[in-house]
Each structure stands twice: as structure tokens, then as C-alpha cells.
Design an enzyme around this catalytic site. Structure first.
Site, short mmCIF file in Angstrom:
data_model
loop_
_atom_site.label_atom_id
_atom_site.label_comp_id
_atom_site.label_asym_id
_atom_site.label_seq_id
_atom_site.Cartn_x
_atom_site.Cartn_y
_atom_site.Cartn_z
N ASP A 1 89.74 95.92 65.79
CA ASP A 1 89.54 94.59 65.21
C ASP A 1 90.74 94.22 64.33
OD1 ASP A 1 87.12 94.18 66.41
OD2 ASP A 1 85.94 94.95 64.73
N TYR B 1 87.10 107.60 63.62
CA TYR B 1 87.21 106.49 62.66
C TYR B 1 86.92 106.98 61.25
CZ TYR B 1 86.84 103.24 66.63
OH TYR B 1 87.04 102.54 67.78
N TYR C 1 81.16 100.21 69.29
CA TYR C 1 81.42 99.33 68.15
C TYR C 1 80.93 100.00 66.87
CZ TYR C 1 82.32 95.60 71.54
OH TYR C 1 82.82 94.84 72.55
#
Ligand SMILES: [Zn+2]
Ligand SMILES: [Zn+2]
Length: 400
Positions: free
Chosen positions: A228, A294, A362
Site C-alpha cells: 500500500d 510484515y 491483506y
């Protein structure tokens, strides 16, 4: 049989040795020209009264004696760009192809080879010798398309593909050029006439120097997924392929360019591990879901009990995820299943999560649950509202 048919043909029309021999081209391995000569000599010898002798003054009905001009045609090739390998083809006028077809039908010439094939072969030989480059049947740098009947040459320069990995070190820039949603790139008041939603993108920051160096016409940026706009891409970087269209220079120094791109974009974007690749790699990096790691910051402080719960629950766990609410307007609504391999919490602080998972998951929604569209989620597990406030990709699997 060959002699009888040839006699019938030559009574009506004039053919050069190439075109005569080619009507029986698939019968033997000799060249068309030689075969044509042999047939003609035999006919002359057996039927002296018929004078089928080919008169060089007369133009050939099929090819207009194009084979005599082969050398001149090839001399028209004068490329003003760099290349190392080539493939050649010819563009034959429709009317010639039609004449050939007509002849084939009329005399039942089932072994006829087409003039296009012979010209490709004959001219291709000369081209290699004259331009001193390597002939390649596929993955050639350039396709040279000769128009033998109007002294024209067309060049189709194939793209250059450069693989590498990038780091995005600032938030707020998209991976690729993002056209203005109102004007679709033409420029309007909303976008300040730039035609874009954002001033720059990772794509533009990287491709500019490459375009300059290769004198390419345009470029495309193919990433192995994308983060993003507000997410950093850290660690070993994300694989990408930069496609340079119609490059005039192919032999560029990737090491030097890597340094220059990194100097100009210091603190914003970094690239590494550049190498030349083939086109297939584009599909490969787009379609293989590489595992990712992440680092997420959330908006609540987790208790030790909650930390333990998260780490225990998210072990090789399948996550069912509908397309998130925030992107469903521009992407197909479907349910995907991706795995979370593990989630590590931090000893030093209560709001950091290190998430190891499949590519394509996501993360913001894994945390918030996205109103039940992602299942299970960290919010659901703990029974409270949780949002991701900061997200970085810290590692992407090495293999491509
Ligand atoms: Zn001919
Ligand atoms: Zn606009």
C-alpha cells in the site's frame, strides 16, 4: 509429371528459375534455383521446337525477378540503434501471393513452396553476412521486416527486461504511476494538470534513468505484488522487472545505473541485484506468491495474556479473506485463502506484531477483521476493535 506440368506452365507464362523450381519445392532438397534450371534445360533438350527457354529480358510472372535484386534490397538495412541478435521476415504484396495461389490451383501444384518462404531464406542469408549480427529464431533483439517491392525496411525492436529488488523507504508514494481518477491522465483541476494522483511513484523514480540511458520509448514496471501507499518496503526488497520498450541502446552498465538510481533517490527508493532477464520472468514474479514478513503497529496495547493467545492461535493458520472493503470497488470481489505461518509479539513493546504469511494476504484486514470479511482475525480472536496504524514489509522470500 514435373516435366509435363512445367511444360504446360511455361507455355503460358514466364517464370524465373527460382519460381519454376519453387513450384516443386517440397519434392527434393536441392535449391529452387537449381531445380528450376534442371527442369528448363531438360525441357529445352527434349522439345527444341518449343523454345521454352526463359528469356531474361522478360520479367518473371510471379516475382518480377526479385531474386536478382536480393543484394540491393538487403542494402536498405541501416538501423540507427544497437542490437546483437535479429530475426528477419519479408512483406510480400497481396497480388503476388494471389498469383501464386492461382497457379497452385490451376496446375494442382501440391509441392509448391511459397515465395515468402524462399525470400525469407535467401534474404536472411545475406542480412547476416552484411550486418554481422547473429540470427536468432526467438528472443531476438530486433525483427527486421523487409518490404522487397518498395525498398522499405521496418524494425520491431524488442523490449529489454531488467530484474531487481527495490526498497521503499518513505510512505506516501505508490508503486506505479497512478492516473487521476477523474481525468484518467489527461490533466484536470483535481490533479493540478499532472494527470496523476501522486507526484511520483517507485516506478518513475527507478525508470527515469534507465529510459535516459537506453533511449527507450517507454517503460512498464512489473512488481511481485505491491505494498500500500502508506507501507514501507524494507529488508531484502521486493522483486520487480523493469521493461524498457524500443531501447536504442541495450548494452547498459547495470552496476553503474544501480549506483546512480540509489544516489538520486537517497532516502526514498533503493534498488539492488539488477540483472538482465527474459520476458517469461515477468509472468513468473507476478504469479508466484512469495512468502512475506510484515512488521505491524496496532492501536491497542496487548496484555501478556493476549500476546500468548495470538502467538498460539496463528500457527499455520488458514485465513479466509474476501476482497477488503477499501479496495473492492476496483478489484474483483472474491474469497481467497492464505496462510499465516506465525505471529511474533514483542517483549519490549505491547503494540508490535511480526507476521509471517503468504503473499497476497491483506494484513490490515487480518488485524481488524474488516467487518467480518476476513476470518479469522486478530480483532475477532481478542474480541475487541483493533486497527493497524503502521505497516512495513520487512522481508520477501528470495526465490523467484
Ligand atoms: Zn520469379
Ligand atoms: Zn485529473
Amino acid at each position: 509429371m514435373i516435366l509435363k506440368t512445367s511444360k504446360e506452365i511455361l507455355r503460358e507464362i514466364t517464370l524465373c528459375d527460382h519460381c519454376l523450381g519453387r513450384q516443386f519445392g517440397k519434392i527434393s532438397i536441392s535449391t529452387n534455383e537449381r531445380r528450376g534450371k534442371v527442369i528448363r534445360n531438360l525441357l529445352n533438350c527434349l522439345n527444341p521446337e518449343l523454345s521454352t527457354n526463359f528469356n531474361k529480358q522478360k520479367p518473371c510472372f510471379l516475382c518480377d525477378n526479385i531474386f536478382e535484386r536480393a543484394e540491393d534490397i538487403v542494402k536498405n538495412i541501416s538501423p540507427d540503434f544497437e542490437f546483437f541478435t535479429f530475426h528477419a521476415g519479408t512483406k510480400i504484396p497481396e497480388e503476388i501471393m494471389k498469383k501464386e495461389e492461382m497457379l497452385k490451383e490451376k496446375y494442382g501444384l501440391q509441392y509448391q513452396e511459397s515465395i515468402k518462404q524462399e525470400l525469407n531464406r535467401e534474404l536472411g542469408k545475406d542480412i547476416g553476412a552484411i550486418i554481422g549480427k547473429e540470427f536468432k529464431r526467438e528472443k531476438e533483439d530486433v525483427t527486421i521486416l523487409l518490404h522487397p517491392y518498395d525498398s522499405k525496411v521496418e524494425y520491431v525492436i524488442n523490449p529489454l527486461f531488467i530484474y531487481g529488488r527495490y526498497n521503499k523507504l518513505v510512505r506516501g508514494i505508490p508503486q506505479t504511476k497512478w492516473f487521476c481518477t477523474r481525468c484518467k491522465g489527461r490533466g484536470c483541476a483535481k490533479c493540478g494538470n499532472t494527470g496523476k494522483m501522486y507526484d511520483v511513484s517507485v516506478e518513475e523514480l527507478i525508470s527515469e534513468l534507465f529510459l535516459k540511458e537506453t533511449k527507450g520509448a517507454d517503460s512498464s514496471f512489473h512488481g511481485a505484488g505491491r505494498e500500500d501507499i502508506d507501507v514501507l518496503m524494507l529488508g531484502n526488497g521486493r522483486p520487480f522487472v523493469l521493461e524498457i520498450k524500443s531501447p536504442k541502446i541495450r548494452d547498459i552498465d547495470l552496476q553503474k545505473l544501480e549506483l546512480e538510481v540509489n544516489q538520486i533517490n537517497e532516502g526514498k527508493v533503493r534498488i539492488s541485484g539488477l540483472c538482465f532477464v527474459e520476458k517469461e520472468i515477468v509472468e513468473k514474479i507476478k504469479n508466484t506468491h512469495m512468502r512475506k514478513t510484515y512488521l505491524a503497529e496496532i492501536d491497542v496495547c496487548l496484555t501478556e495474556e493476549e500476546k500468548r493467545k495470538i502467538e498460539e492461535f496463528f500457527l499455520d493458520r488458514d485465513i479466509y479473506q474476501e476482497t477488503p472493503n477499501r479496495v473492492v470497488h476496483r478489484r474483483a470481489d472474491k474469497t481467497r485463502i492464505r496462510k499465516v505461518y506465525k505471529v511474533l509479539t514483542s517483549k519490549e513493546n505491547c503494540s508490535s506484531l511480526e507476521i509471517y504469511c503468504d503473499g497476497g494476504l491483506y494484513i490490515k484486514e487480518l488485524i481488524s477483521g474488516d467487518e467480518g470479511r476476513t476470518n479469522p482475525s486478530i480483532a475477532e480472536l481478542l474480541g475487541k476493535n483493533i486497527k493497524c496504524v503502521l505497516l512495513n514489509v520487512i522481508s520477501i522470500e528470495e526465490k523467484v
